[in-house]
Design an enzyme around this catalytic site. Structure first.
Site, PDB file in Angstrom:
ATOM      1  N   HIS A  31      40.227  26.002  57.510  1.00  0.00           N
ATOM      2  CA  HIS A  31      40.699  25.962  56.348  1.00  0.00           C
ATOM      3  C   HIS A  31      41.439  23.635  56.922  1.00  0.00           C
ATOM      4  O   HIS A  31      40.182  23.656  57.727  1.00  0.00           O
ATOM      5  CB  HIS A  31      42.504  25.671  56.334  1.00  0.00           C
ATOM      6  N   CYS A  89      44.091  29.195  64.260  1.00  0.00           N
ATOM      7  CA  CYS A  89      43.298  28.926  63.073  1.00  0.00           C
ATOM      8  C   CYS A  89      41.918  27.572  63.527  1.00  0.00           C
ATOM      9  O   CYS A  89      42.996  27.134  64.318  1.00  0.00           O
ATOM     10  CB  CYS A  89      43.510  29.319  61.154  1.00  0.00           C
TER      11      CYS A  89
END
Length: 417
Positions: free
Chosen positions: A312, A331
């Site tokens: 992201h 992440c």
């Protein structure tokens, strides 16, 4: 002996001292460290320091080059390896007997041409060689001999040989069938590569998992792009970070536009929750879209996996100027993520650069399923070589190499051991 972890810890102490001088409390520093996990606010300017060679980390050419480098390092070891250099900070214009030892060490590893001589002056040839060393070890290429560079140079040749021998096995596991288009996430180098027809189309600095919240190793396929996403706070962060933050600062959720919902979708006011119990773990926490404050930034890139991780954007782009980018809960945050999204959607009908830019600007929630999913490899490679004869080494950040003597960096403020 100075280690990479000690240097990083000292950097954290310097930050704490600066905050104290400005009247910041220890509690405020602790709050800032918690917040940095998922709503970072670094001030450092974004600086790209990733290599520009177009050979991917995972490729037949890298495998062949690494095998050749093993033979070269075996020869260095057979001839006695190299000695240690003194813990002496040096830079352009310095004169010291230590420069003579530094020149000898740089020549032994192939970073300095023997024709540069053996003078005790830290000249432009030595500075350029030190920059090369720093780049090969994932450090800021200042050209000055600093503590982190000394630690990297003082790793014995036989340890580096072991590191290459271990990683060539890892590289062989990816020696074929990667696909025409694929994305590599390498944890030790904290980088992302988009590869097309065997060539790196774009390379990005990344923020990957902390030592205690490691990014997993797996293979998958990128299947979806979420523009201007909501962020649903993972259960682990609710318990470990969010609840303690709410205990210290009851306005934290409101300030960061995070709303609370029951699992039936009913919104709950923050003041209605007992933050000194486990009540908070029973709810869903969702941050509103907004690239300037949402923890996912403007875009999320999804791939199926059992760990429920993804790639992201981030509003905290200052992290990409740091050498130490092990900052997430698993992440992966990507520098210049828009360029990666453009590449991922290049074969999707109707998604040219103009439309992508318009979607970013609009703030509209848009999900795009890829008609042609892209292979995605999350890897752990700490040593590799490229066809130009350059060998790269990275710290064994997650302690997966199991080789005594390989540097293992620690986050600023962490304890040794």
């Amino acid at each position: 002996m100075i280690t990479r972890r000690a240097l990083l810890a000292n950097g954290s102490l310097a930050l704490a001292s600066l905050l104290a001088a400005r009247g910041a409390s220890a509690q405020g520093l602790q709050y800032a460290q918690f917040q940095a996990e998922w709503a970072q606010n670094y001030d450092a300017a974004t600086r790209t320091r990733v290599e520009r060679i177009d050979t991917p980390i995972l490729s037949p050419n890298t495998l062949t080059s690494t095998e050749e480098m093993i033979a070269r390092y075996a020869d260095i070891v057979a001839r006695g390896g190299w000695g240690r250099i003194a813990d002496e900070r040096l830079g352009l214009g310095s004169r010291s007997p230590g420069v003579v030892a530094l020149r000898r060490r740089l020549i032994q590893s192939g970073d300095l041409d023997p024709a540069a001589g053996s003078a005790d002056a830290y000249d432009s040839f030595v500075e350029a060689a030190v920059r090369r060393v720093q780049t090969r070890h994932g450090l800021t290429p200042t050209g000055a001999l600093n503590g982190a560079t000394i630690v990297s140079l003082n790793v014995p040749a036989d340890v580096r040989l072991q590191q290459l021998e271990l990683n060539v096995v890892r590289l062989r596991a990816y020696s074929g069938g990667l696909g025409d288009r694929y994305v590599i996430v390498n944890m030790p180098s904290a980088t992302v590569e988009a590869v097309e027809n065997g060539v790196v189309a774009s390379r990005h600095a990344a923020g990957v998992g902390k030592i205690d919240r490691q990014s997993p190793i797996f293979n998958s396929r990128i299947t979806e792009i979420n523009f201007n996403p909501f962020w649903t706070v993972p259960a682990s962060i609710i318990r470990r970070d969010l609840i303690p933050l709410m205990q210290e600062n009851p306005s934290y959720l409101t300030d960061n536009r995070i709303r609370i919902f029951t699992h039936q979708g009913q919104e709950v006011a923050p003041e209605a929750v007992d933050w000194f119990s486990d009540e908070g773990t029973r709810y869903v926490f969702r941050q509103d879209p907004g690239g300037e404050f949402n923890s996912l930034g403007f875009v999320r890139i999804n791939m199926p996996n059992t760990e429920q991780v993804y790639m992201h954007d981030t509003p905290a782009r200052g992290i990409f100027g740091d050498d130490f980018r092990f900052v997430s809960s698993g992440c992966v945050r990507i520098q210049s993520v828009r360029e990666l999204v453009v590449w991922l959607l290049a074969q999707e009908q109707g998604w040219d650069r103009g439309r992508i830019d318009d979607t970013f600007r609009s703030g509209e929630r848009v999900d795009v399923r890829l008609a042609r999913p892209v292979n995605n490899y999350w890897t752990y490679i700490t040593a590799w070589a490229t066809p130009d004869g350059t060998v790269q080494f990275r710290d064994d950040i997650y302690e997966r190499d199991g080789i005594a003597g390989v540097p293992i960096a620690r986050a600023p403020g962490s304890e040794d051991g």
